[in-house]
Design a protein around this motif. Sequence first.
Motif, PDB file in Angstrom:
ATOM      1  N   SER A 173      20.603  10.594  -6.994  1.00  9.37           N
ATOM      2  CA  SER A 173      21.124   9.414  -7.677  1.00  9.37           C
ATOM      3  C   SER A 173      21.009   9.560  -9.191  1.00  9.37           C
ATOM      4  CB  SER A 173      20.397   8.162  -7.195  1.00  9.37           C
ATOM      5  OG  SER A 173      19.023   8.258  -7.483  1.00  9.37           O
ATOM      6  N   ASN A 188      22.851   4.415  -7.661  1.00  8.39           N
ATOM      7  CA  ASN A 188      22.813   4.665  -6.211  1.00  8.39           C
ATOM      8  C   ASN A 188      21.447   5.135  -5.736  1.00  8.39           C
ATOM      9  OD1 ASN A 188      25.414   4.036  -5.127  1.00  8.39           O
ATOM     10  ND2 ASN A 188      26.238   5.728  -6.335  1.00  8.39           N
ATOM     11  N   CYS A 190      18.240   5.918  -3.835  1.00  5.90           N
ATOM     12  CA  CYS A 190      17.937   5.856  -2.402  1.00  5.90           C
ATOM     13  C   CYS A 190      16.443   6.048  -2.166  1.00  5.90           C
ATOM     14  CB  CYS A 190      18.729   6.924  -1.650  1.00  5.90           C
ATOM     15  SG  CYS A 190      18.290   8.593  -2.143  1.00  5.90           S
ATOM     16  N   PRO A 240      26.234   1.737  -2.760  1.00  8.96           N
ATOM     17  CA  PRO A 240      24.890   1.138  -2.821  1.00  8.96           C
ATOM     18  C   PRO A 240      24.688   0.035  -1.781  1.00  8.96           C
ATOM     19  CG  PRO A 240      26.139   0.704  -4.853  1.00  8.96           C
ATOM     20  CD  PRO A 240      26.953   1.642  -4.028  1.00  8.96           C
ATOM     21  N   ASP A 335      15.210   0.706   2.451  1.00  8.88           N
ATOM     22  CA  ASP A 335      15.966  -0.358   1.792  1.00  8.88           C
ATOM     23  C   ASP A 335      15.792  -0.237   0.284  1.00  8.88           C
ATOM     24  OD1 ASP A 335      13.501  -1.673   1.162  1.00  8.88           O
ATOM     25  OD2 ASP A 335      13.494  -2.559   3.156  1.00  8.88           O
ATOM     26  N   SER A 336      16.520  -1.045  -0.462  1.00  4.45           N
ATOM     27  CA  SER A 336      16.536  -0.853  -1.912  1.00  4.45           C
ATOM     28  C   SER A 336      15.214  -1.263  -2.558  1.00  4.45           C
ATOM     29  CB  SER A 336      17.714  -1.601  -2.526  1.00  4.45           C
ATOM     30  OG  SER A 336      17.543  -2.989  -2.347  1.00  4.45           O
ATOM     31  N   ALA A 339      13.227   1.757  -2.155  1.00  6.38           N
ATOM     32  CA  ALA A 339      13.803   2.843  -2.962  1.00  6.38           C
ATOM     33  C   ALA A 339      13.343   2.765  -4.417  1.00  6.38           C
ATOM     34  CB  ALA A 339      15.325   2.794  -2.887  1.00  6.38           C
ATOM     35  N   ARG A 340      13.230   1.545  -4.932  1.00  5.56           N
ATOM     36  CA  ARG A 340      12.856   1.369  -6.339  1.00  5.56           C
ATOM     37  C   ARG A 340      11.341   1.333  -6.525  1.00  5.56           C
ATOM     38  NH1 ARG A 340      17.709   1.598  -9.378  1.00  5.56           N
ATOM     39  NH2 ARG A 340      19.316   1.013  -7.891  1.00  5.56           N
TER      40      ARG A 340
END
Lengths: 518, 100
Positions: A173, A188, A190, A240, A335-336, A339-340
């Motif tokens: 990403s 994006n 992941c 996304p 999930d996002s 991911a973050r």
Amino acid sequence: MINAVGREIPEKIGDYVVRPYTGAYDGAPSTTPVHSLRCAGKTTSDTQKLTYSLEDAIRRAGLTDGMTISFHHSFREGDKIIGQVLLAIRALGIKDLKFAPSAVVNIKNPSIVDFVKDGTITSIEASGIRGELGDAVLEGLMDQPVILRPHGSRPRAIEAGELKIDVAFIGASAADEYGNATGQIGPNACGALGYSFIDATSAAKVVVVTDYLVDYPCVPASISQQYVDVVCKVDEIGDPEKIGKGATRMTKNPRDLMIAQRSADVMAASRRFKDGFGFQTGAGAISIACTNYLAKHMEEKGIKASFALGGMTASIVEMYHKGLVRVLECSQCFDSVAARAIVENANIVEIDNAVYSNAHTKGAMLDKLTFGILAALEVDTDFNVNILTGSSGEMMGGLGGGPDVSAGADISIVCLPIVRGRTPSVTKRVFTCCTPGETVAAVVTEAGIALNPRHRHYEELKEDLTKAGMKLVTIEYLQKMAESLTGVPQPIETTDRVVCVVEYRDGSVIDVIREIKK
Amino acid sequence: MEIRKAAVAGTMESSDCMVTVRPGDGTVDIQLDSDVKVMFGQSIMETIRETLVSLGVTSADVEVRDRGALDCVIRARVECAVCRASGEAFDWTKEAAYHG
């Protein structure tokens, strides 16, 4: 011949020589130094790795007919890299490739089936082949059987020299022009790229594909520039929305909630539920609900876990923020929110899939798991688990890390309803055996909890659950209950032709899938 | 029961089935489309046939689109569709004998 889980398997399938499964912990590791196709490189300050054309990248990686290509599956259903790369390969007229991703995501337009039909891809090795490709394979699409391996067995097979990757395409990403790459930042994102570490270090050539070039050096760098031959900037690597829509929602299905709660109760009743335990719950609807119930038990009893492992979800990140878990070891992010979370938190870390799950290293993290929650399509009265095929003979899932977690965790718990629609999920004999029963401690359903008398911690768990006043039933009781609701299903008819080989963690063959008669 | 008009019962939700009954030409024709046809096609056909016989239906076109319904659901949906199509109320006095 018949293997140790009672499955009839051929001695040879085409060129594939079968090593029959003999037991969950039997397989011996390869004794030769680990294999890799990686060669030394040579760069200078004017080396240019960046290109804006996939065709150019493929040419520079030296891809030719008959080679093996790989991808990771961390963009899940939102992946737009695999399709683009395969289209570019087709445009270059390269044929007869072995497609060896960490898992096949169900991409559409183009579908992988199209590339099999036109001869671009002639063999496949992965952890699962769900969707259109899976169904086509079961109906006899391919001449070569597809080899399916659980997550831990892929790096094992690569290091044992059974799977040799010529060109690895690693979607990122964010990346810089010199190949430092990550999945943790960018539009994006992941999360963890844990499944591609082995590809970066073992493939002959490595191509990083990104849609988000950042200033040199890219930080964090999950994939290091020293392994990367070419960097390709494309317009879009993913959707996304499909990579991970916010936090995965909690199910409202009362039956699933009941199973989830019961599974958490089983963990909480165990004497191993104490400070410093480790767990993996996964990403299914029941799993996420189970995570939340587990957190409640931990808060009530003031118990803290040392680590959570594997695929991460927002529910587990929430537990981390509440101080209920000290470290999250992420091989992928579901999930996002997850991911973050890696960039923002010191003790939420990205790990190599091999350190997560490979049985033939000097230490896989899942050996340290106290509890593992496993989703399943079917379980049978021998506690064997099917996570691949639906009972009407369709490809429904992937092996994922299920067989690995089940073998590694002290207490592995299979959670599933006894029937789904009219399909019984506790059966006399699973259609495909993926996880051997000897590694399964308990099956938790809406109709009761069954412990496995053959499991190494049976006596202990039975004592703990009985003390907690939990009612236990036998697996045969659950099977009969399911059958009384649904009736006895007609067996699925197959031909003799093997279309998939199902490998266990150690590379032995635990089962095969035969072509479904239409 | 005599099928006088077309009628429907049930839904296309998972675990349900949608039964459509239309006047027939002197025979009973059953068309089945099911998610679980491979496993339970025969047994579902038998259930539908038995239910129609017990309701005394001798002429009908019956279309069942099954989404994995259990036997009890299939029976209930067929009974309901037939009652609607015939304009007659279900005879509840038979219920005890019906299910033994």
